[in-house]
Design an enzyme around this catalytic site. Structure first.
Site, PDB file in Angstrom:
ATOM      1  N   SER A 159       0.749  -1.162   0.164  1.00  0.00           N
ATOM      2  CA  SER A 159       0.060   0.107  -0.207  1.00  0.00           C
ATOM      3  C   SER A 159       1.020   1.084  -0.191  1.00  0.00           C
ATOM      4  O   SER A 159       0.347   2.249  -0.390  1.00  0.00           O
ATOM      5  CB  SER A 159      -0.862   0.048   1.230  1.00  0.00           C
ATOM      6  OG  SER A 159      -1.983  -1.152   1.292  1.00  0.00           O
ATOM      7  N   GLY A 188      -4.291  -1.812  -0.913  1.00  0.00           N
ATOM      8  CA  GLY A 188      -3.604  -1.236  -2.316  1.00  0.00           C
ATOM      9  C   GLY A 188      -3.195  -0.038  -2.066  1.00  0.00           C
ATOM     10  O   GLY A 188      -3.451   0.773  -1.365  1.00  0.00           O
ATOM     11  N   GLY A 217      -2.191   3.820  -4.347  1.00  0.00           N
ATOM     12  CA  GLY A 217      -2.775   4.676  -5.426  1.00  0.00           C
ATOM     13  C   GLY A 217      -3.950   5.391  -5.057  1.00  0.00           C
ATOM     14  O   GLY A 217      -4.946   5.053  -4.090  1.00  0.00           O
ATOM     15  N   CYS A 253      -8.995  -1.338   3.095  1.00  0.00           N
ATOM     16  CA  CYS A 253      -8.098  -0.297   2.587  1.00  0.00           C
ATOM     17  C   CYS A 253      -8.588   0.276   1.340  1.00  0.00           C
ATOM     18  O   CYS A 253      -9.784   0.769   0.847  1.00  0.00           O
ATOM     19  CB  CYS A 253      -7.006  -0.752   2.767  1.00  0.00           C
ATOM     20  SG  CYS A 253      -5.626   0.408   2.412  1.00  0.00           S
ATOM     21  N   LEU A 254      -8.014  -0.111   0.069  1.00  0.00           N
ATOM     22  CA  LEU A 254      -8.304   0.434  -1.037  1.00  0.00           C
ATOM     23  C   LEU A 254      -9.338  -0.548  -1.485  1.00  0.00           C
ATOM     24  O   LEU A 254     -10.360   0.133  -2.382  1.00  0.00           O
ATOM     25  CB  LEU A 254      -6.878  -0.244  -1.842  1.00  0.00           C
ATOM     26  CG  LEU A 254      -7.422   0.193  -3.404  1.00  0.00           C
ATOM     27  CD1 LEU A 254      -7.372   1.862  -3.635  1.00  0.00           C
ATOM     28  CD2 LEU A 254      -6.130  -0.311  -4.474  1.00  0.00           C
ATOM     29  N   GLN A 284     -12.584   1.386  -0.231  1.00  0.00           N
ATOM     30  CA  GLN A 284     -12.913   2.701  -0.865  1.00  0.00           C
ATOM     31  C   GLN A 284     -13.466   2.306  -2.486  1.00  0.00           C
ATOM     32  O   GLN A 284     -14.257   2.913  -2.830  1.00  0.00           O
ATOM     33  CB  GLN A 284     -11.278   3.461  -1.068  1.00  0.00           C
ATOM     34  CG  GLN A 284     -10.774   3.855   0.253  1.00  0.00           C
ATOM     35  CD  GLN A 284      -9.229   4.186  -0.089  1.00  0.00           C
ATOM     36  OE1 GLN A 284      -8.649   4.054  -1.288  1.00  0.00           O
ATOM     37  NE2 GLN A 284      -8.616   4.481   1.142  1.00  0.00           N
ATOM     38  N   ASN A 338      -3.140   2.768   7.042  1.00  0.00           N
ATOM     39  CA  ASN A 338      -2.266   3.336   5.935  1.00  0.00           C
ATOM     40  C   ASN A 338      -2.828   3.712   4.785  1.00  0.00           C
ATOM     41  O   ASN A 338      -3.445   2.712   4.156  1.00  0.00           O
ATOM     42  CB  ASN A 338      -1.229   2.194   5.528  1.00  0.00           C
ATOM     43  CG  ASN A 338      -0.419   2.642   4.413  1.00  0.00           C
ATOM     44  OD1 ASN A 338      -0.273   3.678   4.032  1.00  0.00           O
ATOM     45  ND2 ASN A 338      -0.154   1.653   3.741  1.00  0.00           N
ATOM     46  N   PHE A 373      -6.474   8.122   1.162  1.00  0.00           N
ATOM     47  CA  PHE A 373      -7.875   8.474   0.168  1.00  0.00           C
ATOM     48  C   PHE A 373      -8.675   8.068   1.421  1.00  0.00           C
ATOM     49  O   PHE A 373      -8.398   7.187   2.161  1.00  0.00           O
ATOM     50  CB  PHE A 373      -7.952   7.791  -0.886  1.00  0.00           C
ATOM     51  CG  PHE A 373      -7.030   8.335  -1.873  1.00  0.00           C
ATOM     52  CD1 PHE A 373      -7.535   9.351  -2.996  1.00  0.00           C
ATOM     53  CD2 PHE A 373      -5.785   8.105  -2.203  1.00  0.00           C
ATOM     54  CE1 PHE A 373      -6.833   9.903  -3.837  1.00  0.00           C
ATOM     55  CE2 PHE A 373      -5.033   8.665  -3.149  1.00  0.00           C
ATOM     56  CZ  PHE A 373      -5.261   9.368  -4.079  1.00  0.00           C
ATOM     57  N   HIS A 413      -6.508  -1.782   8.525  1.00  0.00           N
ATOM     58  CA  HIS A 413      -5.835  -2.937   8.237  1.00  0.00           C
ATOM     59  C   HIS A 413      -6.280  -4.139   9.741  1.00  0.00           C
ATOM     60  O   HIS A 413      -5.441  -4.118  10.442  1.00  0.00           O
ATOM     61  CB  HIS A 413      -4.621  -2.959   8.039  1.00  0.00           C
ATOM     62  CG  HIS A 413      -3.924  -2.561   6.900  1.00  0.00           C
ATOM     63  ND1 HIS A 413      -3.024  -2.697   6.030  1.00  0.00           N
ATOM     64  CD2 HIS A 413      -4.756  -1.258   6.080  1.00  0.00           C
ATOM     65  CE1 HIS A 413      -2.898  -1.803   4.755  1.00  0.00           C
ATOM     66  NE2 HIS A 413      -3.998  -1.415   4.857  1.00  0.00           N
ATOM     67  N   GLU A 449      -5.983  -7.180   9.957  1.00  0.00           N
ATOM     68  CA  GLU A 449      -4.907  -8.354  10.136  1.00  0.00           C
ATOM     69  C   GLU A 449      -3.870  -8.009  11.011  1.00  0.00           C
ATOM     70  O   GLU A 449      -2.922  -8.775  11.702  1.00  0.00           O
ATOM     71  CB  GLU A 449      -4.220  -8.685   8.797  1.00  0.00           C
ATOM     72  CG  GLU A 449      -2.943  -7.932   8.556  1.00  0.00           C
ATOM     73  CD  GLU A 449      -3.168  -6.352   8.128  1.00  0.00           C
ATOM     74  OE1 GLU A 449      -2.348  -5.479   7.924  1.00  0.00           O
ATOM     75  OE2 GLU A 449      -4.357  -6.248   7.696  1.00  0.00           O
TER      76      GLU A 449
END
Length: 400
Positions: A64, A261, A263, A290-291, A294, A332, A335, A374, A376
């Site tokens: 990420s 992930g 970006g 996370c990604l 989103q 982390n 966005f 996250h 985990e």
């Protein structure tokens, strides 16, 4: 400082002035000088700060962080060395997560029985550039005030830099908005995973009697996520980020996991969101982080936005609105999902107690949910492991 900088002269008092062998050149022209370590060369990225006190190896191998330069607010990084068990990157052939690392203090010799290599040598082998000896508190304050800057981190053992070229590169780098970095970190092919979490005196185990079949879409997935899924009773099949909904459904999954992930989620969502929408329409139990969280938000009709300073650390308080409990989480992301754009069938389930931003959603009419952080816990506390139990409950209910 001249455009080409050489080593600093020795001081008259008998001790040598530290040589400037590394620079951080911000897009606004600010230049911070320090001591270089790790790989030699230069790299461009977005500078963020991470507040975790432990787990630097897990952080530096988190996909990420692709496209970013990490400033650690904790001054003593590297004191327990590195080892081969704590690496989080699944695709070892892919570009490493962080492009650079910034520390306050020089790295000391490792002092831990699990250490196999010095952090400096480990960074060299992974091509990650390091800089130490600067006031990281001042840099963190700058990020909090002005936001995460674009910058170039450079390391030259001879202390000579083309400063004009570095300033130009930092100034002209477009930044993470609109940038799809997932192709840099995703797996190239499908594979199965059965390794379970590490236990004291035993190491990692194996899932030998799985109850569920889970397909994990790899946008930059971490090893410990896969271990937690295996521990929860899943036979996990990891598929590349561009895998079609048809191919995923052909595996007859009991559930689908949308990974973390790097970006801009809107950029990756160009090809990922249609797949997620199809999985939702088929009512496949789906869990995203996370990604993945989103892009799930985008898939149901919401929008994402760039954050001012982002959330990076293993000490972020989040409130679970379904239970009223507060958990300390590992985060982390730069966005976030804009809660004001979510549809009526998407319920907000978690919220950050730092800034009130959205940290979780669940669909009222589908077996689908996600969180921003996250769960985990690698690195970070284990407060969020219960989310894997929620995922299991959805899969078990659907199987019945």
């Amino acid at each position: 400082m001249n455009d080409t900088q050489a080593a600093a002269p020795a001081a008259e008092s008998g001790w040598t002035e530290p040589r400037t062998t590394a620079l951080l050149v911000l897009a606004d022209g600010t230049v911070l000088e320090g001591t270089g370590f790790g790989a030699v060369g230069h790299a461009v990225g977005e500078v963020c700060f991470n507040t975790a006190m432990t787990g630097y190896e897990e952080i530096l191998t988190d996909p990420s962080y692709a496209g970013q330069i990490i400033t650690f607010t904790f001054p003593h990084i590297g004191n327990v060395g590195t080892n081969e068990e704590d690496i989080e990157t699944v695709n070892m052939a892919a570009t490493p997560g962080a492009r650079g690392v910034i520390l306050h203090s020089d790295i000391t010799e490792p002092s831990n029985f699990r250490a196999t290599r010095h952090l400096d040598q480990w960074l060299k082998s992974r091509g990650v550039i390091g800089l130490s000896g600067i006031d990281t508190r001042a840099l963190t304050s700058l990020i909090r005030t002005k936001g995460m800057p674009n910058a170039v981190i450079a390391h030259a053992p001879d202390g000579r830099f083309d400063l004009a070229a570095l300033k130009k590169e930092a100034r002209e780098w477009p930044g993470l908005v609109g940038m799809d970095l997932v192709p840099m970190v995703t797996s190239a092919q499908r594979f199965d995973w059965d390794e379970t979490p590490w236990e004291w005196g035993k190491g990692y185990g194996r899932q030998e009697a799985p109850e569920f079949r889970v397909v994990a879409i790899d946008y930059g997935i971490k090893r410990n996520i896969l271990r937690q899924l295996a521990e929860a009773g899943a036979k996990v099949t990891v598929v590349p980020a561009t895998t079609s909904a048809e191919d995923i459904l052909a595996l007859e999954p009991d559930g689908v996991f949308l990974s973390n992930g790097p970006g801009d989620p809107a950029a990756t969502g160009e090809y990922a969101v249609p797949v997620i929408r199809e999985l939702i329409a088929r009512e496949v139990p789906t869990f995203g982080i996370c990604l993945g969280h989103q892009m799930l938000g985008i898939a149901v009709g919401g929008k994402t936005m760039k954050m001012h300073q982002g959330h990076h650390g293993a000490n972020h308080p989040v409130k679970d609105l379904t239970t009223g409990k507060v958990e300390i989480t590992s985060m982390n992301h730069g966005f976030a999902v804009d809660r004001a754009t979510l549809p009526a069938n998407a319920e907000e389930t978690h919220v950050s107690l730092f800034d009130g931003s959205n940290c979780g959603i669940a669909l009222k009419d589908k077996p689908v949910f996600s969180v921003q952080y996250h769960p985990e816990a690698s690195p970070g506390p284990r407060d969020s492991h219960y989310l894997f139990d929620r995922f299991v409950a959805l899969m078990r209910s659907r199987k019945k």
